[in-house]
Design a protein around this motif. Structure first.
Motif, PDB file in Angstrom:
ATOM      1  N   VAL A  71       0.955  -0.897   0.012  1.00  6.78           N
ATOM      2  CA  VAL A  71       0.146  -0.042   0.420  1.00  6.78           C
ATOM      3  C   VAL A  71       0.975   1.296   0.060  1.00  6.78           C
ATOM      4  O   VAL A  71       0.454   2.357  -0.049  1.00  6.78           O
ATOM      5  CB  VAL A  71      -0.674   0.017   1.426  1.00  6.78           C
ATOM      6  CG1 VAL A  71      -1.830  -0.518   1.222  1.00  6.78           C
ATOM      7  CG2 VAL A  71      -0.396  -0.143   2.690  1.00  6.78           C
ATOM      8  N   HIS A  74       0.496   3.439  -2.356  1.00  9.33           N
ATOM      9  CA  HIS A  74      -0.355   4.479  -3.523  1.00  9.33           C
ATOM     10  C   HIS A  74      -0.497   5.733  -2.160  1.00  9.33           C
ATOM     11  O   HIS A  74      -0.645   6.819  -2.377  1.00  9.33           O
ATOM     12  CB  HIS A  74      -1.888   3.930  -2.085  1.00  9.33           C
ATOM     13  CG  HIS A  74      -2.487   2.668  -2.054  1.00  9.33           C
ATOM     14  ND1 HIS A  74      -3.345   1.943  -1.658  1.00  9.33           N
ATOM     15  CD2 HIS A  74      -2.284   2.153  -3.718  1.00  9.33           C
ATOM     16  CE1 HIS A  74      -3.756   0.975  -2.422  1.00  9.33           C
ATOM     17  NE2 HIS A  74      -2.841   0.921  -3.552  1.00  9.33           N
ATOM     18  N   GLU A 248      -6.141   2.950   0.592  1.00  8.36           N
ATOM     19  CA  GLU A 248      -5.454   2.491   1.230  1.00  8.36           C
ATOM     20  C   GLU A 248      -3.766   2.668   1.762  1.00  8.36           C
ATOM     21  O   GLU A 248      -3.190   3.331   1.028  1.00  8.36           O
ATOM     22  CB  GLU A 248      -5.261   0.762   2.148  1.00  8.36           C
ATOM     23  CG  GLU A 248      -7.367   0.758   1.977  1.00  8.36           C
ATOM     24  CD  GLU A 248      -7.191  -1.044   2.317  1.00  8.36           C
ATOM     25  OE1 GLU A 248      -8.422  -1.558   2.525  1.00  8.36           O
ATOM     26  OE2 GLU A 248      -6.348  -1.356   1.863  1.00  8.36           O
ATOM     27  N   LYS A 253      -3.796   0.764   7.117  1.00  9.20           N
ATOM     28  CA  LYS A 253      -3.618  -0.435   7.831  1.00  9.20           C
ATOM     29  C   LYS A 253      -3.765  -0.925   9.070  1.00  9.20           C
ATOM     30  O   LYS A 253      -3.896  -2.167   9.174  1.00  9.20           O
ATOM     31  CB  LYS A 253      -2.995  -0.722   6.211  1.00  9.20           C
ATOM     32  CG  LYS A 253      -3.303  -1.123   4.465  1.00  9.20           C
ATOM     33  CD  LYS A 253      -4.610  -1.732   4.415  1.00  9.20           C
ATOM     34  CE  LYS A 253      -4.682  -3.411   4.845  1.00  9.20           C
ATOM     35  NZ  LYS A 253      -6.076  -3.945   3.786  1.00  9.20           N
TER      36      LYS A 253
END
Length: 295
Positions: A71, A74, A248, A253
């Motif tokens: 992630v 992102h 996310e 997370k």
């Protein structure tokens, strides 16, 4: 204490005043940090006193599971936005450091977003980026740019850039104030000497202003990059990590792993990894800037 010498009494008083903050630092900072590292090697669920020692299994899970470590991809838009934020902030700081009429009012207006509540900012931009009635899509329609209308928070390819633009808007004023304070600390005699030597504006900016701001640029870039690694509030409030988990972040997370899945051991390991990545970025940045300064 009447039988004690002045030096002994002074040491006792100073020791007492120092012991209290040091004790609080140990209790509320160092002990939780050590406890966090210890729990990162366990399978603690957050409530039970019975947990097992897993060794490096949590860390292996983080680096081998693309749903966890992956992630970070992102968060690249936040890094790009942070670099852009610093450039814009420096530009505004240079402009507002000049003898511009109404500059104090402009400073307040640009700094105002930073003191606004983060959740309030998120809800405000929810109306800006709304697909059907959002002000941005409405403005694009009025300008005849209907082809550019998007589902800004529902498009997986755009959602992180959309959220990063909000961060740029919110934190640019704070970064500008730091640059502005550093600019005002540069002696005016240096600029006067540069003008006497015939230096133009770009030469003054490149050879005088920017080198004088090197330490402040280093500080702001560290704050920007560490902030890009720990984004949470915007995706949590606006998208809940969607669409399909595309917004996310690693901290998102981490909190989800702890409070939704009750895996505090793995979440502790993720927190340690985030801390180590932040320290690694700081070390790499200091190394790069120190080499540049040496050259």
């Amino acid at each position: 204490m009447s039988g004690l010498s002045y030096r002994t009494q002074r040491k006792l008083i100073l020791g007492t005043f120092l012991a209290i903050p040091l004790l609080m630092l140990l209790i509320f900072t160092y002990y939780p940090a050590v406890r966090l590292v210890y729990l990162s090697f366990t399978d603690w669920n957050g409530t039970s006193s019975d947990y097992s020692f897993l060794g490096l299994d949590n860390y292996k899970e983080i680096f081998s599971n693309p749903d966890l470590f992956g992630v970070f991809v992102h968060q690249i838009p936040y890094v790009i936005g942070g670099i852009l934020q610093n450039a814009i902030a420096l530009l505004f700081a240079i402009i507002l450091n000049s003898k511009l009429r109404g500059r104090n009012g402009f400073r307040v207006l640009l700094f105002l977003p930073f003191i606004m509540n983060g959740v309030a900012v998120a809800f405000m931009f929810q109306y800006v980026f709304d697909t059907t009635e959002g002000s941005l899509n409405t403005l694009l329609g009025y300008l005849g740019l209907g082809s550019l209308q998007q589902s800004w928070l529902g498009n997986s390819a755009l959602v992180n850039y959309t959220l990063a633009s909000i961060s740029v808007w919110r934190y640019m004023g704070y970064t500008m104030i730091i640059y502005l304070g550093a600019l005002q600390a540069i002696p005016g005699d240096m600029y006067e000497a540069a003008r006497i030597d015939g230096a133009g504006r770009w030469q003054v900016l490149w050879n005088l202003t920017l080198p004088s701001l090197s330490k402040i640029i280093q500080l702001n870039m560290f704050l920007t990059l560490s902030g890009a690694l720990s984004v949470f509030d915007l995706p949590f409030v606006l998208t809940k990590g969607g669409p399909v988990g595309s917004s996310e972040t690693f901290l998102f997370k981490t909190i989800q792993t702890a409070f939704q899945f009750n895996n505090f051991g793995l979440a502790s390991a993720m927190s340690v990894v985030l801390l180590l990545l932040t320290l690694l970025i700081l070390a790499a940045q200091n190394l790069a800037l120190s080499r540049k300064g040496a050259e």
